[in-house]
Motif scaffolding. Structure first.
Motif, short mmCIF file in Angstrom:
data_model
loop_
_atom_site.label_atom_id
_atom_site.label_comp_id
_atom_site.label_asym_id
_atom_site.label_seq_id
_atom_site.Cartn_x
_atom_site.Cartn_y
_atom_site.Cartn_z
N GLU A 16 -22.96 -60.46 34.83
CA GLU A 16 -23.77 -61.44 34.13
C GLU A 16 -24.26 -62.44 35.17
OE1 GLU A 16 -21.65 -63.75 31.21
OE2 GLU A 16 -23.45 -64.81 30.54
N TYR B 12 -27.49 -59.51 31.67
CA TYR B 12 -26.38 -58.65 32.09
C TYR B 12 -26.97 -57.37 32.67
CZ TYR B 12 -23.23 -61.47 29.11
OH TYR B 12 -22.51 -62.47 28.53
N HIS C 82 -16.96 -57.61 32.15
CA HIS C 82 -18.00 -58.15 33.02
C HIS C 82 -17.48 -59.31 33.85
CE1 HIS C 82 -19.14 -61.03 29.63
NE2 HIS C 82 -19.23 -61.85 30.66
N HIS D 283 -16.86 -66.35 35.76
CA HIS D 283 -15.82 -65.92 34.82
C HIS D 283 -15.68 -64.41 34.82
CE1 HIS D 283 -19.08 -66.24 31.46
NE2 HIS D 283 -18.82 -64.96 31.57
N MET E 214 -19.15 -62.90 35.55
CA MET E 214 -20.32 -63.77 35.52
C MET E 214 -20.39 -64.59 36.81
SD MET E 214 -21.76 -67.00 35.16
CE MET E 214 -20.30 -67.98 34.84
N HIS F 282 -15.61 -71.36 30.35
CA HIS F 282 -14.52 -70.37 30.42
C HIS F 282 -14.55 -69.66 31.76
CE1 HIS F 282 -17.85 -68.21 28.37
NE2 HIS F 282 -17.41 -67.10 28.93
FE LIG Z 1 -19.97 -63.89 30.10
#
Ligand SMILES: [Fe+2]
Length: 297
Positions: free
Chosen positions: A264, A254, A213, A146, A215, A196
């Motif tokens: 992340e 992170y 960020h 994400h 992920m 998400h």
């Molecule tokens: Fe995240």
């Protein structure tokens, strides 16, 4: 169902590619991907030739967030919807399509100034995935992972992603704004069973890197733990300690990338069943851990 199926790729300009090379391959454990730009870094996670692409630049900034449409008809529907919303759309040129490794695509600016591309027909790399530590990522049909982007008008951004692009609401996290200001909500949005693929973060700061960020998900907790050992051993700034999120159930940490935004690294992300899912508001971002340290900014 959205015509957009997954987060396909993220391209970011980078001022220090040597630092990125060490970070991406030696520390995090991406496989070296491939592509036509000799001076770019291609980070591979699955059968796509690259998921994250770092290109040399004068500034560290997101260049393109690439969303994958199911096929050419889905791409055409997305194009019509974005144009109908009054947003200027440009087709990707043959040269850009070659660089992206996709059959067709469009580009436009999403709310918050995010440079978005929507594409179909990603070219695959069928060679074995040679990650440096034998590690494996959860990507493929769930996409890269994400991405979290800043937006200055969160309601407009939420409307655009949901009503124009067809993203599904996957809940929110409310936090108090400045005195007198309304409550702000980070909103999470999905396009497939990954909880998400996008989060929109209310923020007045849309300047570079214009990326909060990204992920990426590992297959196992041990891979996350070993990546965390390498991150701390190499002295990178840990933006957040290990913890488990309340919404996507991800166990993650992170780390501040050489580009000034965070990566992340997680595992155990939950899969959403739209038949029973309702968008909810979480009141804490984590069950445990995730102690934030913003001093690395
Ligand atoms: Fe995240």
């Amino acid at each position: 169902m959205s015509d957009i199926r997954a987060l396909g790729y993220v391209r970011v300009s980078a001022t220090d590619l040597d630092a990125w090379r060490a970070f991406a391959f030696e520390t995090i454990g991406f496989a070296e991907g491939s592509g036509p730009e000799e001076d770019a870094l291609y980070l591979r996670m699955d059968e796509r030739r690259a998921r994250l692409v770092l290109v040399p630049g004068d500034v560290d900034r997101v260049e393109a967030v690439g969303w994958e449409a199911g096929d050419h008809l889905a791409l055409a529907r997305v194009e019509r919807a974005v144009e109908a919303a009054g947003v200027a759309v440009k087709p990707l040129t043959p040269e850009v399509l070659e660089v992206r490794g996709v059959e067709a695509g469009i580009a436009f600016e999403a709310p918050g100034g995010t440079p978005v591309e929507v594409f179909h027909g990603a070219r695959l790399d069928h060679s074995p995935l040679a990650t440096p530590y034998g590690n494996r990522f959860v990507a493929s049909e769930l996409g890269l992972g994400h991405v979290v982007v800043p937006v200055d008008e969160p309601d407009a951004a939420h409307t655009f992603y949901s009503e124009v692009l067809g993203f599904r609401s996957r809940g929110a996290f409310a936090f108090p704004g400045p005195p007198g200001a309304p409550i702000a909500r980070i909103r999470f949005m999905g396009v497939n069973p990954r909880h998400h693929s996008l989060a929109i973060m209310p923020s007045p700061d849309l300047h570079a890197p214009a990326l909060v960020h990204v992920m990426v998900e590992c297959e196992t907790l041990d891979e996350v733990g070993r990546a965390l050992d390498r991150v701390t051993g190499a002295g990178y700034h840990l933006s957040s300690t290990l913890g488990r999120h309340t919404n996507d159930k991800m166990v993650s940490f992170y780390v501040r990338t050489p580009g000034g935004w965070d990566l992340e690294v997680g595992c155990e992300g939950t899969l959403v069943d739209d038949a029973v899912y309702s968008a909810e508001e979480i009141t804490a971002d984590s069950y445990w851990g995730h102690q934030w340290d913003f001093t690395g900014r």
